[in-house]
Scaffold this motif. Structure first.
Motif, short mmCIF file in Angstrom:
data_model
loop_
_atom_site.label_atom_id
_atom_site.label_comp_id
_atom_site.label_asym_id
_atom_site.label_seq_id
_atom_site.Cartn_x
_atom_site.Cartn_y
_atom_site.Cartn_z
N LEU A 182 0.87 -1.21 0.02
CA LEU A 182 0.03 0.00 -0.19
C LEU A 182 0.96 1.47 0.12
CD1 LEU A 182 -2.17 -1.29 2.88
CD2 LEU A 182 -2.56 -1.49 0.67
N LYS A 183 0.55 2.27 -0.95
CA LYS A 183 1.29 3.54 -0.83
C LYS A 183 0.72 4.24 0.43
CE LYS A 183 2.21 4.20 -5.89
NZ LYS A 183 1.87 4.69 -6.94
N LEU A 184 1.75 4.93 1.19
CA LEU A 184 1.48 5.46 2.29
C LEU A 184 0.44 6.66 1.96
CD1 LEU A 184 4.69 5.85 4.17
CD2 LEU A 184 2.97 4.18 4.45
N GLY A 185 -0.82 6.95 2.80
CA GLY A 185 -1.48 8.10 2.73
C GLY A 185 -2.52 7.80 1.73
N VAL A 186 -2.72 6.50 1.19
CA VAL A 186 -3.66 6.45 0.15
C VAL A 186 -5.21 6.25 0.73
CG1 VAL A 186 -4.70 4.89 -1.61
CG2 VAL A 186 -2.32 5.42 -1.51
N PHE A 187 -5.26 5.53 1.91
CA PHE A 187 -6.77 5.33 2.64
C PHE A 187 -6.60 6.60 3.77
CE2 PHE A 187 -5.15 1.36 1.11
CZ PHE A 187 -6.21 0.83 0.42
N LYS A 188 -7.52 7.53 3.10
CA LYS A 188 -7.64 8.69 3.99
C LYS A 188 -9.08 8.50 4.59
CE LYS A 188 -3.86 11.13 2.93
NZ LYS A 188 -3.03 11.60 3.91
N PRO A 189 -9.30 9.19 5.74
CA PRO A 189 -10.44 9.08 6.34
C PRO A 189 -11.67 9.63 5.56
CG PRO A 189 -9.10 10.52 7.53
CD PRO A 189 -8.27 9.85 6.38
N VAL A 190 -12.84 9.28 5.44
CA VAL A 190 -14.03 9.80 4.99
C VAL A 190 -14.29 11.06 5.65
CG1 VAL A 190 -16.66 9.57 4.49
CG2 VAL A 190 -14.59 7.44 4.23
N ILE A 191 -14.90 11.98 4.75
CA ILE A 191 -15.26 13.43 5.01
C ILE A 191 -16.70 13.47 5.20
CG2 ILE A 191 -15.13 15.81 4.65
CD1 ILE A 191 -12.38 15.35 2.92
N GLU A 192 -17.32 13.78 6.28
CA GLU A 192 -18.70 13.97 6.26
C GLU A 192 -19.22 14.90 5.66
OE1 GLU A 192 -22.69 13.99 9.47
OE2 GLU A 192 -20.63 13.09 10.07
N LYS A 193 -20.17 15.05 4.59
CA LYS A 193 -20.81 15.99 3.91
C LYS A 193 -22.11 15.59 3.32
CE LYS A 193 -17.32 16.43 0.97
NZ LYS A 193 -16.53 17.12 -0.33
N GLN A 194 -22.88 16.64 3.00
CA GLN A 194 -23.96 16.44 2.32
C GLN A 194 -23.70 16.46 0.86
OE1 GLN A 194 -27.26 18.70 3.68
NE2 GLN A 194 -28.19 19.06 1.67
N TRP A 195 -24.44 15.39 0.15
CA TRP A 195 -24.36 15.38 -1.25
C TRP A 195 -25.45 16.21 -2.09
CZ3 TRP A 195 -23.03 9.76 -3.32
CH2 TRP A 195 -22.55 9.76 -4.81
N PRO A 196 -24.91 17.23 -2.76
CA PRO A 196 -25.71 18.08 -3.34
C PRO A 196 -26.70 17.36 -4.53
CG PRO A 196 -23.49 18.97 -3.35
CD PRO A 196 -23.46 17.70 -2.78
N LYS A 197 -27.82 17.76 -4.48
CA LYS A 197 -28.66 17.09 -5.60
C LYS A 197 -28.22 17.13 -7.05
CE LYS A 197 -31.94 16.26 -2.52
NZ LYS A 197 -32.46 14.70 -2.24
N GLU A 198 -27.65 18.31 -7.51
CA GLU A 198 -27.29 18.47 -8.98
C GLU A 198 -26.12 17.67 -9.31
OE1 GLU A 198 -25.29 21.99 -6.36
OE2 GLU A 198 -27.22 20.61 -6.62
N PRO A 243 -16.90 4.85 2.63
CA PRO A 243 -18.00 5.84 3.02
C PRO A 243 -19.26 5.12 2.96
CG PRO A 243 -17.38 5.73 0.43
CD PRO A 243 -16.32 4.84 1.41
N LEU A 244 -20.13 5.58 4.05
CA LEU A 244 -21.40 5.21 4.27
C LEU A 244 -22.29 6.15 3.88
CD1 LEU A 244 -21.26 3.90 7.78
CD2 LEU A 244 -20.53 2.67 5.60
#
Length: 441
Positions: free
Chosen positions: A318-334, A405-406
């Motif tokens: 695995l390359k270091l830094g590839v698996f980053k934590p998921v950022i919580e955000k709202q998914w814009p409709k468009e 991501p969930l």
């Protein structure tokens, strides 16, 4: 009998050069590259498509003068000339020699396209130095094979026409044709390993064994032939254990081979992944700490820019830094795509089955990281299942789980990345309803 250098001495390169679209020549202005340039420029059919490239490292105050010298030399020979400036400052863990070499070859590689040839002026004493340096570093057959006369380079080919030519023959040619060349003062310093060999060690060796450059070069060819045969076996074994979908190795298959062949397979793996070859010490650690580890353990071995991990029956790089934590955000409709971490994005695409379009468009869609303890009800399965259990069933490694991501619709868990969709939101097109699928990149 004194060895003489002439056009006939390098005629073996002519077929490749005549068929090339463009000939590039790495020209430092030193005697070796000047002699090679003079030889090629004297052949009308080569001169017409010859381009000399001076790589300006900017490491010495004389570099600007050397660039001008190279341009004047090329003009006198009727050869096109390119000056390329590079940053040759070493990064952490690099020697100045390695940094300059990498910068030079990266710059040259940018020029060489399909059906182009790059000519470089390394000679038999350069080969001798390379073999000795590799020997002192404890290299195996591949290292002791030293420099090949012809190898793929960039999108084209690299040729070393003078590799079987002695330094004495090159100097004699330069004097006979009254060439004017640059003497790099740094070559007189024995601080660098190669210069120490050239200035302090080789003169002594040649006093005792005058033909040492020729005999060691012959040994390098023997090593190259042996390495070629071993490589065939190693590649065949590597393909037996390599899992192309995730570029991992099957540990159970790897364990069927004896340790020497395991080592060759591991080096083949590093080459496929584009990584620097591991030292013998690193190979031995991989064998003892990862390949021989218990199936239920989660061992890790970290390199400078990668880490090796074992999960169950697979060995991952695995390359270091590839698996980053998921950022919580709202998914814009468009938007059809949304960034869910520094290296991942999640998208939707029309599908015959998946989340219903109506539900997707009418809900507030949120992407969130795992918190632990999440459960989901899957289509055509009874009950609700812990994500931890599902990940284990699907052989998803722990480090991938943490970056999965969930997707929530109105605060209800609707999907786990692109792996699973909740039965609460799952639909099929045969029900007369349009659907979307999630795609993780």
């Amino acid at each position: 009998m004194t060895e003489e250098l002439s056009v006939q001495s390098i005629e073996s390169i002519f077929p490749l050069c005549h068929h090339a679209d463009r000939l590039y020549l790495g020209f430092s202005g030193g005697v070796d590259s000047h002699v090679l340039l003079h030889l090629c420029a004297s052949i009308a059919s080569l001169n017409a498509k010859l381009v000399a490239i001076y790589v300006h490292h900017g490491l010495q105050v004389e570099a600007d003068f050397w660039a001008e010298h190279c341009q004047r030399t090329c003009e006198a020979l009727g050869v096109a000339c390119q000056i390329v400036r590079v940053n040759a400052q070493p990064i952490q863990g690099q020697s100045p020699e390695e940094a300059a070499r990498n910068a030079r070859y990266d710059a040259l590689k940018a020029f060489v396209q399909s059906n182009d040839v790059l000519l470089v002026a390394q000679h038999r004493e350069d080969q001798l130095e390379t073999v000795l340096l590799q020997l002192f570093r404890g290299s195996g057959l591949k290292g002791l094979s030293a420099m090949p006369a012809c190898i793929p380079f960039g999108s084209g080919t690299l040729l070393r026409p003078l590799l079987d030519v002695s330094k004495q023959a090159i100097n004699s040619y330069a004097i006979a044709h009254e060439l004017s060349w640059i003497e790099d003062p740094s070559n007189l310093s024995s601080d660098y390993d190669r210069n120490f060999l050239r200035n302090e060690v080789l003169p002594l060796l040649k006093q005792r064994w005058p033909a040492v450059d020729k005999t060691v070069s012959r040994s390098a060819k023997h090593c190259a032939e042996a390495q070629s045969l071993i490589s065939v076996q190693a590649k065949a074994a590597f393909l037996e254990v390599f899992v192309s979908v995730d570029q991992s190795l099957c540990v159970r298959s790897l364990q069927q081979y004896q340790k020497p062949l395991q080592a060759l397979i591991l080096r083949e793996w590093f080459q496929v992944l584009g990584l620097k070859m591991p030292s013998q010490a690193v190979v031995e650690r991989i064998q003892s700490e990862l390949i021989a580890a218990r199936v239920d353990s989660d061992p890790l071995l970290q390199g400078r820019d990668y880490c090796l991990r074992r999960y169950r029956d697979k060995l991952y790089c695995l390359k270091l830094g590839v698996f980053k934590p998921v950022i919580e955000k709202q998914w814009p409709k468009e938007l059809d795509w949304v960034a869910c971490s520094a290296h991942q994005r999640l998208g939707i695409t029309p599908s015959l089955s998946g989340i219903g379009v109506v539900a997707w468009q009418s809900a507030t869609v949120t992407v969130r990281p795992r918190q632990g303890g999440e459960r989901i009800r899957l289509p055509y399965r009874q009950g609700r299942h812990a994500l931890k259990q599902l990940f284990q069933e699907a052989n998803i490694p722990p480090w991938q789980r943490e970056s999965m991501p969930l997707v929530y619709l109105d605060d209800q868990l609707a999907a786990v990345g692109d792996l699973w969709i909740s039965a609460d939101f799952y639909q099929e097109e045969n029900q007369g309803l349009a659907c979307v699928r999630l795609c993780l990149e």
